[in-house]
Write a protein that holds these residues in place. Structure first.
Motif, PDB file in Angstrom:
ATOM      1  N   TYR A  32       0.846  -1.191   0.000  1.00  0.00           N
ATOM      2  CA  TYR A  32       0.000   0.000   0.000  1.00  0.00           C
ATOM      3  C   TYR A  32       0.887   1.248   0.000  1.00  0.00           C
ATOM      4  O   TYR A  32       1.808   1.357   0.800  1.00  0.00           O
ATOM      5  CB  TYR A  32      -0.907   0.004   1.242  1.00  0.00           C
ATOM      6  N   ARG A  33       0.611   2.111  -0.905  1.00  0.00           N
ATOM      7  CA  ARG A  33       1.386   3.352  -0.996  1.00  0.00           C
ATOM      8  C   ARG A  33       0.462   4.506  -0.640  1.00  0.00           C
ATOM      9  O   ARG A  33      -0.527   4.731  -1.337  1.00  0.00           O
ATOM     10  CB  ARG A  33       1.914   3.520  -2.414  1.00  0.00           C
ATOM     11  N   LYS A  34       0.798   5.211   0.430  1.00  0.00           N
ATOM     12  CA  LYS A  34      -0.056   6.322   0.854  1.00  0.00           C
ATOM     13  C   LYS A  34      -0.061   7.404  -0.223  1.00  0.00           C
ATOM     14  O   LYS A  34       0.983   7.714  -0.797  1.00  0.00           O
ATOM     15  CB  LYS A  34       0.458   6.906   2.161  1.00  0.00           C
ATOM     16  N   PRO A  35      -1.226   7.988  -0.486  1.00  0.00           N
ATOM     17  CA  PRO A  35      -1.252   9.063  -1.493  1.00  0.00           C
ATOM     18  C   PRO A  35      -0.501  10.291  -1.003  1.00  0.00           C
ATOM     19  O   PRO A  35      -0.530  10.618   0.182  1.00  0.00           O
ATOM     20  CB  PRO A  35      -2.744   9.349  -1.664  1.00  0.00           C
ATOM     21  N   ARG A  36       0.169  10.963  -1.930  1.00  0.00           N
ATOM     22  CA  ARG A  36       0.907  12.183  -1.603  1.00  0.00           C
ATOM     23  C   ARG A  36       0.203  13.361  -2.270  1.00  0.00           C
ATOM     24  O   ARG A  36      -0.062  13.320  -3.468  1.00  0.00           O
ATOM     25  CB  ARG A  36       2.336  12.102  -2.134  1.00  0.00           C
ATOM     26  N   PHE A  37      -0.067  14.365  -1.492  1.00  0.00           N
ATOM     27  CA  PHE A  37      -0.800  15.505  -2.028  1.00  0.00           C
ATOM     28  C   PHE A  37       0.044  16.775  -2.041  1.00  0.00           C
ATOM     29  O   PHE A  37      -0.458  17.846  -2.346  1.00  0.00           O
ATOM     30  CB  PHE A  37      -2.086  15.729  -1.231  1.00  0.00           C
ATOM     31  N   ASN A  38       1.333  16.643  -1.704  1.00  0.00           N
ATOM     32  CA  ASN A  38       2.171  17.846  -1.695  1.00  0.00           C
ATOM     33  C   ASN A  38       2.804  18.119  -3.060  1.00  0.00           C
ATOM     34  O   ASN A  38       3.575  19.049  -3.218  1.00  0.00           O
ATOM     35  CB  ASN A  38       3.276  17.725  -0.636  1.00  0.00           C
ATOM     36  N   ASN A  39       2.495  17.288  -4.064  1.00  0.00           N
ATOM     37  CA  ASN A  39       3.063  17.498  -5.390  1.00  0.00           C
ATOM     38  C   ASN A  39       1.977  17.768  -6.427  1.00  0.00           C
ATOM     39  O   ASN A  39       2.142  17.492  -7.596  1.00  0.00           O
ATOM     40  CB  ASN A  39       3.892  16.287  -5.800  1.00  0.00           C
ATOM     41  N   ARG A  40       0.850  18.317  -5.999  1.00  0.00           N
ATOM     42  CA  ARG A  40      -0.266  18.515  -6.912  1.00  0.00           C
ATOM     43  C   ARG A  40      -0.311  19.914  -7.527  1.00  0.00           C
ATOM     44  O   ARG A  40      -1.089  20.169  -8.413  1.00  0.00           O
ATOM     45  CB  ARG A  40      -1.600  18.263  -6.192  1.00  0.00           C
ATOM     46  N   LYS A  41       0.507  20.838  -7.025  1.00  0.00           N
ATOM     47  CA  LYS A  41       0.492  22.204  -7.566  1.00  0.00           C
ATOM     48  C   LYS A  41       1.690  22.414  -8.469  1.00  0.00           C
ATOM     49  O   LYS A  41       2.794  21.970  -8.177  1.00  0.00           O
ATOM     50  CB  LYS A  41       0.545  23.231  -6.433  1.00  0.00           C
ATOM     51  N   ARG A  42       1.450  23.101  -9.553  1.00  0.00           N
ATOM     52  CA  ARG A  42       2.541  23.440 -10.465  1.00  0.00           C
ATOM     53  C   ARG A  42       3.120  24.792 -10.074  1.00  0.00           C
ATOM     54  O   ARG A  42       2.391  25.669  -9.624  1.00  0.00           O
ATOM     55  CB  ARG A  42       2.016  23.516 -11.891  1.00  0.00           C
ATOM     56  N   PRO A  43       4.411  24.983 -10.279  1.00  0.00           N
ATOM     57  CA  PRO A  43       4.988  26.303  -9.997  1.00  0.00           C
ATOM     58  C   PRO A  43       4.376  27.369 -10.909  1.00  0.00           C
ATOM     59  O   PRO A  43       3.837  27.057 -11.974  1.00  0.00           O
ATOM     60  CB  PRO A  43       6.477  26.132 -10.319  1.00  0.00           C
TER      61      PRO A  43
END
Length: 195
Positions: free
Chosen positions: A107-118
């Motif tokens: 199980y890989r926890k979802p990551r939400f800190n990479n959802r915004k583009r610069p």
């Protein structure tokens, strides 16, 4: 195509003809410092005569046109083909990554800190085109004696040329407005007629 020349101290001089460069290399008065583009460096002191040089760049979606002119003659001209496979390569990479993650059963926890583009983000295909353009401009500027840079950007409004008073919604309702709707309707009627 002419050969780029640097003096004994590494400063840029005017490009010379290939025959002149060949003679200098044969007489051991110069050495080759780069093959792409072909550049030689003089091994003796020279006067360092320079003319005003203009580097012209014509930007396009698939090609970049480059010309180096001095007074009334063209010294170097060429066309650079840009990459057009960036999106396809990114799609393949995405596909491999997804299949690799599905193969692993942990199980890989979802990551939400990479959802915004610069804020200065551009699509990779356009970023590649811009980087390639600047790289070639820098290459030529580093080989020519203090060139003047002229970049031609061919952005113009075709509808404004035909109708100078156009504005707002009129841009969306041009000459071909509704053409595809009518074409689709006629095609459907033709198919119904045949069945």
């Amino acid at each position: 195509m002419l050969v780029f020349v640097k003096n004994k101290h590494g400063e840029n001089l005017m490009p010379c003809k290939p025959s002149k460069a060949r003679k200098l290399l044969k007489q051991k008065k110069a050495k080759i410092i780069s093959y792409k583009p072909f550049t030689i460096q003089l091994l003796y002191g020279s006067g360092g005569y320079k003319q005003p040089v203009t580097l012209g760049v014509d930007l396009g979606s698939k090609h970049i046109g480059i010309a180096v002119t001095s007074e009334d003659r063209v010294l170097i001209k060429g066309e650079i083909e840009l990459r057009n496979d960036v999106k396809k390569n990114l799609d393949i990479r995405r596909q491999y990554r997804r299949s690799r993650r599905y193969r692993k059963t942990r199980y890989r926890k979802p990551r939400f800190n990479n959802r915004k583009r610069p804020e200065d983000w551009l699509p990779p295909s356009i970023q590649s085109r811009i980087d390639n353009t600047f790289r070639w401009i820098d290459n030529f500027i580093n080989l020519l004696p203090s060139p003047k840079l002229c970049i031609e950007v061919g952005k113009f409004d075709v509808q404004k040329m035909m109708n100078p008073d156009i504005e707002g919604v009129e841009y969306q309702q041009g000459e071909t407005y509704g053409y595809y709707d009518v074409r689709y309707y006629v095609t459907c009627l033709f198919i119904l007629f045949l069945t």
